[in-house]
Write a protein that holds these residues in place. Structure first.
Motif, PDB file in Angstrom:
ATOM      1  N   MET A 296     -13.460  -6.670  49.049  1.00 32.49           N
ATOM      2  CA  MET A 296     -13.583  -5.807  48.033  1.00 32.49           C
ATOM      3  C   MET A 296     -15.131  -5.675  47.722  1.00 32.49           C
ATOM      4  O   MET A 296     -15.437  -4.835  47.189  1.00 32.49           O
ATOM      5  N   LYS A 297     -15.948  -6.689  47.920  1.00 35.41           N
ATOM      6  CA  LYS A 297     -17.252  -6.694  47.752  1.00 35.41           C
ATOM      7  C   LYS A 297     -17.910  -5.601  48.520  1.00 35.41           C
ATOM      8  O   LYS A 297     -18.981  -4.750  48.232  1.00 35.41           O
ATOM      9  N   GLU A 298     -17.249  -5.415  49.973  1.00 33.27           N
ATOM     10  CA  GLU A 298     -17.811  -4.308  50.781  1.00 33.27           C
ATOM     11  C   GLU A 298     -17.250  -3.259  50.299  1.00 33.27           C
ATOM     12  O   GLU A 298     -18.282  -2.198  50.452  1.00 33.27           O
ATOM     13  N   LEU A 299     -16.299  -3.112  49.569  1.00 36.68           N
ATOM     14  CA  LEU A 299     -15.613  -1.628  49.576  1.00 36.68           C
ATOM     15  C   LEU A 299     -16.426  -1.175  47.997  1.00 36.68           C
ATOM     16  O   LEU A 299     -16.808   0.078  47.768  1.00 36.68           O
ATOM     17  N   GLN A 300     -16.748  -2.363  47.153  1.00 39.65           N
ATOM     18  CA  GLN A 300     -17.165  -1.977  45.944  1.00 39.65           C
ATOM     19  C   GLN A 300     -18.760  -1.521  46.489  1.00 39.65           C
ATOM     20  O   GLN A 300     -19.311  -0.521  45.652  1.00 39.65           O
ATOM     21  N   ALA A 301     -19.285  -2.015  47.344  1.00 37.98           N
ATOM     22  CA  ALA A 301     -20.796  -1.733  47.445  1.00 37.98           C
ATOM     23  C   ALA A 301     -20.825  -0.377  48.015  1.00 37.98           C
ATOM     24  O   ALA A 301     -21.724   0.648  47.840  1.00 37.98           O
TER      25      ALA A 301
ATOM     26  N   LEU B 191      -3.470  -8.529  45.549  1.00 40.12           N
ATOM     27  CA  LEU B 191      -3.057  -8.625  44.006  1.00 40.12           C
ATOM     28  C   LEU B 191      -4.021  -9.500  43.111  1.00 40.12           C
ATOM     29  O   LEU B 191      -4.038  -9.199  42.197  1.00 40.12           O
ATOM     30  N   GLU B 192      -4.456 -10.594  43.800  1.00 44.07           N
ATOM     31  CA  GLU B 192      -5.393 -11.295  43.167  1.00 44.07           C
ATOM     32  C   GLU B 192      -6.682 -10.528  42.827  1.00 44.07           C
ATOM     33  O   GLU B 192      -7.461 -11.238  41.905  1.00 44.07           O
ATOM     34  N   GLN B 193      -7.035  -9.503  43.500  1.00 40.03           N
ATOM     35  CA  GLN B 193      -8.521  -8.878  43.161  1.00 40.03           C
ATOM     36  C   GLN B 193      -8.290  -7.964  41.913  1.00 40.03           C
ATOM     37  O   GLN B 193      -7.437  -7.487  41.603  1.00 40.03           O
ATOM     38  N   LYS B 194      -9.628  -7.531  41.537  1.00 40.49           N
ATOM     39  CA  LYS B 194      -9.659  -6.742  40.529  1.00 40.49           C
ATOM     40  C   LYS B 194      -9.697  -5.153  41.096  1.00 40.49           C
ATOM     41  O   LYS B 194     -10.952  -4.738  41.654  1.00 40.49           O
TER      42      LYS B 194
ATOM     43  N   ALA C 266      -1.916  -6.830  35.099  1.00 41.85           N
ATOM     44  CA  ALA C 266      -2.300  -6.818  33.527  1.00 41.85           C
ATOM     45  C   ALA C 266      -3.549  -8.080  33.746  1.00 41.85           C
ATOM     46  O   ALA C 266      -4.010  -8.061  32.537  1.00 41.85           O
ATOM     47  N   LYS C 267      -3.695  -8.829  34.214  1.00 40.56           N
ATOM     48  CA  LYS C 267      -4.336 -10.007  34.439  1.00 40.56           C
ATOM     49  C   LYS C 267      -5.881  -9.325  34.454  1.00 40.56           C
ATOM     50  O   LYS C 267      -6.852  -9.840  33.925  1.00 40.56           O
ATOM     51  N   HIS C 268      -6.270  -8.301  35.143  1.00 44.69           N
ATOM     52  CA  HIS C 268      -7.231  -7.701  35.036  1.00 44.69           C
ATOM     53  C   HIS C 268      -7.529  -6.335  34.360  1.00 44.69           C
ATOM     54  O   HIS C 268      -8.480  -5.593  34.616  1.00 44.69           O
TER      55      HIS C 268
ATOM     56  N   PRO D 226     -14.195   9.492  39.827  1.00 44.28           N
ATOM     57  CA  PRO D 226     -13.484   8.614  40.459  1.00 44.28           C
ATOM     58  C   PRO D 226     -13.266   7.137  39.754  1.00 44.28           C
ATOM     59  O   PRO D 226     -14.164   7.083  39.174  1.00 44.28           O
ATOM     60  N   LEU D 227     -11.825   6.585  39.935  1.00 42.13           N
ATOM     61  CA  LEU D 227     -11.825   5.416  39.208  1.00 42.13           C
ATOM     62  C   LEU D 227     -12.772   4.313  39.967  1.00 42.13           C
ATOM     63  O   LEU D 227     -13.214   3.274  39.155  1.00 42.13           O
ATOM     64  N   GLY D 228     -12.864   4.324  41.185  1.00 38.23           N
ATOM     65  CA  GLY D 228     -13.496   3.256  41.875  1.00 38.23           C
ATOM     66  C   GLY D 228     -12.830   2.724  43.215  1.00 38.23           C
ATOM     67  O   GLY D 228     -12.870   3.551  44.033  1.00 38.23           O
ATOM     68  N   VAL D 229     -12.316   1.513  43.340  1.00 38.00           N
ATOM     69  CA  VAL D 229     -11.832   0.987  44.404  1.00 38.00           C
ATOM     70  C   VAL D 229     -10.200   0.858  44.051  1.00 38.00           C
ATOM     71  O   VAL D 229      -9.941   0.147  43.260  1.00 38.00           O
ATOM     72  N   VAL D 230      -9.310   1.534  44.764  1.00 39.63           N
ATOM     73  CA  VAL D 230      -7.849   1.512  44.476  1.00 39.63           C
ATOM     74  C   VAL D 230      -7.077   0.917  45.614  1.00 39.63           C
ATOM     75  O   VAL D 230      -7.373   0.844  46.575  1.00 39.63           O
TER      76      VAL D 230
END
Length: 492
Positions: free
Chosen positions: A24-29, A193-196, A217-219, A120-124
């Motif tokens: 996730m960190k790599e994709l967000q970057a 699914l634990e990722q945001k 829903a948690k995120h 775009p929303l971001g990382v999906v």
């Protein structure tokens, strides 16, 4: 054991929460770098996806054959060709889709202009299903890429050959800095699914849909859920019976042997017309699949032993097994179940209270066709509902009174191939929609933007607030010229 496929196609040894977080960190970057937002990147990745489908049609068909014994025609028509059409549409229309949409402004903000900007929303995350493992995996990915997102695809482990091929080809053809494939089962999906995420698209059943939605829903992550349901077919007596039966058969048994979310789940017709309909269905089924359908190469097998057992349980229920009027043959060694028709099964039976997702088709009879509305609307809202009729008034009543993700009159399942129509569910059959521009929209945020200059700065919006200012502001907000004139001249 799951694996993450990157551009080099080198899988990691395992995929757990730590690996998911690192990915996730790599994709967000990658997303934050702005690469995926550019028109050039989006077009290049769509072209890579098109080349992937063009270069490996035979490989895709072979994987589908391995997973589902899917006939070659079904593989090319319902998966490969539909994917190509979806990609070509996005390539053709993307520049237009990305343009800001002009929006009207009001007297309250005069002088001003406004527009709606798609960003775009971001990382999906896309979690796909096993029954159409290429179409249901890559069609949402097309929309996610077109909208400018970084994306992770989680194919279904229930179709292992298709999952492995998707991981391999996506790793070879796509930009691994922003597009990843994660293979695996429950553990890997749980780690994902634990990722945001910025959006999750899930295609599958209601039970897992609830799990996905709870995790999202948690995120406060928005979700697109495609969940299926019990899709009804209402059959009138004033129809071309042969054509209608052929179309029902193709929607039911010609689409993965009933293993499709938009497959007809049951038929409703009148007691008087049922014998004619049943005879016609039998004739056409024998014409399509022969006298021994279990030997037909044009009939997909059941995906695995668990689903075979589930369908056997539905069929062998005491009050259901006696209702079989055609078919019912099965071969567990080949995971094959023949097209099966049942007449007037009890409404409280398992087969009428679960999505069948297989080659079993109950027919319910009613005194008058209008009674079908109560049957349909008393249960979960279906993903699709079908009507065969030549009565325009009844057709209008059906469209007005039946709530479903989509409706088709005088055919089944073909609305899936129309990109100008949204494809999605309602209620228990899902939320959100995609296909064509709807795919672009579902993975975009519609950002409201207003522009103003420095002229026309009216004192009435600033303190001190007088009665005249209050009256004038109220008139401006109402948008009524007459009210504004009255306020200016001190009239209430």
């Amino acid at each position: 054991m799951g694996r993450e496929t990157q551009t080099e196609g080198k899988p990691s040894a395992s995929f757990d929460t730590v690996a998911a977080s690192a990915m996730m960190k790599e994709l967000q970057a990658a997303y934050c770098s702005g690469t995926t937002r550019s028109y050039g990147w989006r077009i290049s990745q769509l072209k890579c996806l098109l080349r992937l489908t063009e270069d490996h049609g035979e490989d895709i068909a072979q994987a589908l054959r391995s997973d589902l014994s899917k006939p070659e025609l079904e593989s090319y028509v319902y998966e490969i060709s539909m994917l190509k059409n979806s990609i070509n549409l996005a390539l053709k229309e993307l520049k237009k889709w990305m343009l800001p949409e002009k929006a009207k402004t009001s007297l309250t903000t005069f002088p001003s202009s406004a527009e709606i900007v798609s960003e775009p929303l971001g990382v999906v995350l896309v979690i796909s299903a096993w029954n159409y493992p290429f179409l249901l995996s890559l069609d949402p990915v097309i929309g996610a890429i077109a909208a400018g997102n970084a994306v992770v695809l989680k194919p279904s482990e229930i179709a292992p050959a298709s999952s492995a091929l998707l991981a391999k080809l996506m790793g070879e053809y796509m930009d691994g800095s922003a597009i990843r494939v994660v293979e695996g089962a429950v553990a890997e999906t749980t780690a994902l699914l634990e990722q945001k995420w910025d959006k999750i698209c899930y295609t599958g059943n209601c039970r897992v849909g609830r799990i996905v939605m709870a995790a999202a829903a948690k995120h406060l992550t928005p979700v697109l859920l495609e969940l299926g349901g019990k899709c009804p077919v209402v059959v009138d007596s004033n129809i071309n019976l042969k054509v209608s039966c052929r179309r029902i058969i193709m929607g039911k048994w010609g689409c993965n042997n009933g293993q499709a979310c938009i497959s007809p789940d049951y038929i409703v017709t009148t007691k008087e017309y049922a014998p004619k309909l049943i005879d016609a269905l039998k004739k056409e089924l024998e014409r399509f699949f022969g006298r021994d359908a279990l030997e037909s190469p044009d009939l997909s097998r059941i995906v695995n032993t668990n689903h075979f057992s589930r369908l056997t349980k539905l069929l062998d229920e005491d009050k259901v097994s006696v209702k079989v009027i055609y078919g019912g043959e099965r071969d567990q060694s080949k995971l094959k179940i023949a097209p099966t028709i049942l007449l007037d099964v009890p409404r409280d039976s398992l087969i009428m209270n679960e999505e069948i997702f297989g080659p079993l088709l109950p027919i319910l009879t009613v005194d008058k066709l209008e009674d079908s509305f109560d049957i349909i609307n008393s249960g979960m809202k279906p993903l699709a509902a079908y009507l065969f009729t030549s009565d325009n008034k009844f057709r209008e009543r059906f469209v007005r009174n039946v709530s479903a993700g989509g409706l088709v009159v005088n055919d089944t399942a073909i609305h899936l191939a129309v990109p100008s129509l949204p494809f999605g569910g309602v209620g228990d059959s899902g939320m959100g929609a995609y296909h064509g521009k709807f795919s672009f929209d579902t993975f975009s945020h519609k950002k409201a933007v207003m522009y103003r200059g420095f002229i026309g700065d009216a004192d009435i919006r600033y303190p001190p607030y007088t009665k005249t200012k209050v009256r004038l502001l109220q008139a401006l907000v109402s948008g009524s010229f007459l009210a504004i004139i009255r306020a200016l001249f001190g009239r209430s």
